[in-house]
Every structure is written in structure tokens, then in C-alpha cells.
Design an enzyme around this catalytic site. Structure first.
Site, mmCIF file in Angstrom:
data_model
loop_
_atom_site.group_PDB
_atom_site.id
_atom_site.type_symbol
_atom_site.label_atom_id
_atom_site.label_comp_id
_atom_site.label_asym_id
_atom_site.label_seq_id
_atom_site.Cartn_x
_atom_site.Cartn_y
_atom_site.Cartn_z
ATOM 1 N N LYS A 183 0.833 -1.210 0.000
ATOM 2 C CA LYS A 183 0.000 0.000 0.000
ATOM 3 C C LYS A 183 0.875 1.270 0.000
ATOM 4 O O LYS A 183 2.077 1.203 0.274
ATOM 5 C CB LYS A 183 -0.956 -0.034 1.201
ATOM 6 C CG LYS A 183 -1.935 -1.226 1.153
ATOM 7 C CD LYS A 183 -2.999 -1.085 0.101
ATOM 8 C CE LYS A 183 -3.711 -2.335 -0.349
ATOM 9 N NZ LYS A 183 -4.406 -3.157 0.607
HETATM 10 C C1 LIG Z 1 -5.507 -4.291 0.852
HETATM 11 C C2 LIG Z 1 -7.000 -4.071 0.878
HETATM 12 C C3 LIG Z 1 -7.774 -4.404 1.983
HETATM 13 C C4 LIG Z 1 -7.241 -5.210 3.123
HETATM 14 O O1 LIG Z 1 -6.213 -4.599 3.799
HETATM 15 P P1 LIG Z 1 -5.366 -5.438 4.881
HETATM 16 O O2 LIG Z 1 -4.614 -4.359 5.616
HETATM 17 O O3 LIG Z 1 -4.476 -6.374 4.128
HETATM 18 O O4 LIG Z 1 -6.331 -6.140 5.751
HETATM 19 C C5 LIG Z 1 -9.102 -4.035 1.997
HETATM 20 N N1 LIG Z 1 -9.666 -3.400 0.957
HETATM 21 C C6 LIG Z 1 -8.968 -3.101 -0.153
HETATM 22 C C7 LIG Z 1 -9.651 -2.388 -1.270
HETATM 23 C C8 LIG Z 1 -7.612 -3.455 -0.235
HETATM 24 O O5 LIG Z 1 -6.923 -3.222 -1.358
#
Ligand SMILES: *Cc1c(COP(=O)(O)O)cnc(C)c1O
Length: 379
Positions: A183
Site C-alpha cells: 500500500k
Molecule cells: C488491501 C485491501 C484491503 C485489506 O487490507 P489489509 O490491511 O491487508 O487487511 C481491503 N480493501 C482493499 C480495497 C484493499 O486493497
């Protein structure tokens, strides 16, 4: 052949030093470092409350628990998103109600939400897909007659994005970010919740830590042990200081890194226009966080194109197949993919190009050259 990775994080020796500083202290889990980051987040988003969590997913579970979402409730989610968005609804025994997305932006539209409302609707989870914010102000308007419905923004892709100058959290009950490995802000695994409601923040303190009334740092304040109680159920979702230490420098440099993302996205968009490739449209008034750069090709061409790009050393991903088209949801709810035609067709033909701050110019050029050659070979 230039090998191009899908993603590279930008963490440095300065971040390693911040982790080493935590190791030098006696306290490894949620404490002073995390509280400092929470203050930084409150200032960054101009919100009264920000809480760190150990993932978007656990943060969403803690939020849904705090909002008493459970069996018998419906939660509206877009059909084009990552599976976590609807999985958290399933985990709490509520029913995800999928809604198709807009054909141009691929975002959940307020009008589509309005048509999916029932007396059982308890919450909506708009997703700021790929880094572009949904129209949360418009969503608030269509929900104005239903003050019982909660809005929780999935801002996993949109830490630094804006819509008409507003960050996530402004027109909702809570916005949740992800600090997962790929991210825009990352500590490997992690996340954060921002909310404008003091009452919700008070409940989240408990629901993100087993339901306990005092965190570890507070139980041993000033050398004196204090009893704790539990008056509601919670999940284990707190972020340890060891990981929180990786966040401060990324938050202060986020605008600079967004400029780098924007520059790469602009080069890709120009190439896609030239090659006749479909990309999601940008809505007016949006500052796009440019989390990832997906393109769309004829579904018959998608998998051969992935292979052709991989053969040329280019790593790609698929973000995402339509969630109701996955086996679990298809079998449980009897969906056919065509129930959500926009999300389904996008999911069958999309693939994501590499994009990260600090990506070398020759890597960007290699991606475009590989795309051009692969399409010429396949079309
Ligand atoms: C990465 C992601 C999540 C989940 O995030 P985590 O921190 O891995 O639990 C949820 N929604 C979207 C759109 C994502 O890309």
C-alpha cells in the site's frame, strides 16, 4: 532484458533506526510510538480521532463490532473491490449486498446505493478503488432519510487522495486505511481508522483490543498495576510499536511520493491512449492517490497478455476479479457473474502495471515497450 518488479517499498535505514530505537526500549507492543503516529494521523486528516490497527481487515471487524453490525443486517458493498471488503461483513454474520460499479470510474455510485436500500440495510462500505475517492458527500445526501445507516469508507487505496478538497472520513462514520506491504503507506501489515465521532472512538478503543477497558500501556501506568474489565466483545487488532515506528517518515513524505506516482500514471495514460487500452476514468475534483494502475483488454487477450509481459520480465497483477464471481460468494448466494455486468467484465479483462515511487525511467519505458510488443504479437 530489464526486469521490472510489480512494487518496491521505499523504506530506508532511517526507518530501520526507528525500529532499532523501539528494540532498545523495554516496550514492544502498542505504546508511545503508536500514540505519536495517531497524533500525526489526526493532524494529517484533520480528524478528532485516529486509531492504529494491525490490518484494514481487523480494523473493519473492530469497527463493525463497535457499530453492532451482525446477523440480520445487510451491508452494501461494491462488486469490484478486494475480497476483504465483503469478507468482514460475512465474518460478523451479516449479509453483504453487492452493487455494480459505474462503467467509467468503476466506483460505487450514490444512486446505485439508493436502489439497493432495504429496511435491513445497516451500513454501506464505499471503496476508493485504485486511489480515487467515491462521492461520499453524494452518498451522505442519498442516505439523509436513513440516519440509522452507517457509512464506513474502505480507504485502503486512498491515504493521500482527496475529493473536492476533502480527505476520507469527512462524510462518513469512519474511514479505514491499510498499511499492508504494497500500500502507499506501509509497515508490512497494519492499518488505521479515523472517525469524527468521539463515541465511536471510545468503543473502538475496546473493540480493537479484545473488548478490554485498558491497553497494556495503561495497565502498568507509572509502575502501578491497574485492573481492567471487559463489557463487550472485541478482536485483537492493535498495532505494535515495532511496526508503528515505520510510519512517521512515510506520512511526512507522502505528498512528494504522490507527485512521483502521478508522473508515472501520466506517462502510462498517454501510452494507453496511444495503444487503445481502456483505463478507469478520473472524476472531476479528485486528487487521485494513484495506488495502482490497472488497464483493461479484451478478456480473451488478458491471460495471454499477462504471460507475454511476464516473458518480457514485467511483473503484473490482477486487481480484481469481481468478488461475487469468486467461488465462495457464487456458491453461497447463487450469483451469476452477469448479475454485476460492469464489475464482472472489468474483472475478466483487467491487469495491473507496475507503479511505485522511485521507479526508474528505464523501468517505465520497459513496461510500455513490453506492452506495445506483446499487444502487437497478440492482436
Ligand atoms: C488491501 C485491501 C484491503 C485489506 O487490507 P489489509 O490491511 O491487508 O487487511 C481491503 N480493501 C482493499 C480495497 C484493499 O486493497
Amino acid at each position: 532484458m530489464t526486469k521490472v518488479e510489480f512494487f518496491r517499498h521505499g523504506l530506508t535505514r532511517a526507518d530501520a533506526q526507528a525500529v532499532a530505537d523501539v528494540l532498545d526500549s523495554p516496550f514492544l507492543t502498542s505504546g508511545a510510538v503508536g500514540r505519536g503516529v495517531e497524533l500525526q494521523l489526526r493532524q494529517f486528516f484533520d480528524m478528532p480521532a485516529a486509531m492504529l490497527v494491525n490490518s484494514w481487515t481487523n480494523g473493519a471487524v473492530a469497527t463493525l463490532l463497535a457499530l453492532d453490525v451482525g446477523p440480520g443486517d445487510e451491508v452494501i458493498v461494491p462488486a469490484m473491490t478486494f475480497i476483504a471488503t465483503s469478507n468482514v461483513v460475512e465474518l460478523l454474520g451479516a449479509r453483504p449486498v453487492f452493487v455494480d460499479v459505474a462503467p467509467d470510474t468503476l466506483l460505487l455510485q450514490p444512486q446505485a446505493v439508493a436502489s439497493a436500500l432495504t429496511p435491513r440495510t445497516k451500513a454501506v462500505i464505499p471503496v476508493h478503488l485504485y486511489g480515487q475517492m467515491c462521492d461520499t458527500a453524494g452518498l451522505q445526501e442519498v442516505l439523509s432519510g436513513r440516519p440509522d445507516i452507517r457509512v464506513i469508507e474502505d480507504a485502503a487505496h486512498c491515504f493521500e487522495g482527496l475529493r473536492n478538497g476533502d480527505s476520507p472520513g469527512r462524510y462518513s462514520d469512519a474511514a479505514i486505511f491499510s498499511f499492508y506491504a504494497t500500500k502507499n503507506v506501509t509497515c508490512g501489515e497494519g492499518g488505521a481508522i479515523v472517525t469524527r465521532h468521539a463515541w465511536l472512538a471510545d468503543q473502538l478503543v475496546k473493540t480493537r483490543l479484545h473488548g478490554m477497558s485498558a491497553g497494556a500501556a495503561d495497565r502498568f501506568k507509572a509502575g502501578f498495576y491497574r485492573h481492567w474489565d471487559m463489557d463487550r466483545l472485541g478482536v485483537k487488532a492493535n498495532l505494535p510499536d515495532l511496526l508503528a515506528a515505520l510510519l512517521p517518515l512515510q506520512i511526512t513524505s507522502i505528498r512528494d511520493r504522490l507527485a512521483q506516482r502521478e508522473r508515472i500514471a501520466a506517462v502510462y495514460e498517454e501510452a494507453c491512449a496511444r495503444l487503445g487500452l481502456r483505463v478507469p476514468a478520473s472524476a472531476p475534483g479528485v486528487v487521485h492517490a494513484r495506488h495502482i494502475f490497472p488497464i483493461h483488454v479484451d478478456p480473451a487477450l488478458r491471460d495471454p497478455l499477462i504471460t507475454a509481459l511476464n516473458e518480457r520480465g514485467i511483473s503484473v497483477a490482477v486487481n480484481y476479479r469481481s468478488v461475487p464471481a469468486t467461488t465462495y460468494y457464487r456458491e453461497k448466494y447463487g450469483f451469476v457473474p452477469q448479475d454485476f455486468p460492469v464489475a464482472w467484465q472489468w474483472g475478466e479483462g483487467t491487469l495491473t502495471l507496475p507503479l511505485y515511487p522511485g521507479m526508474p525511467d528505464e523501468a517505465i519505458a520497459a513496461v510500455i515497450a513490453a506492452l506495445e510488443q506483446s499487444l502487437a504479437q497478440l492482436r
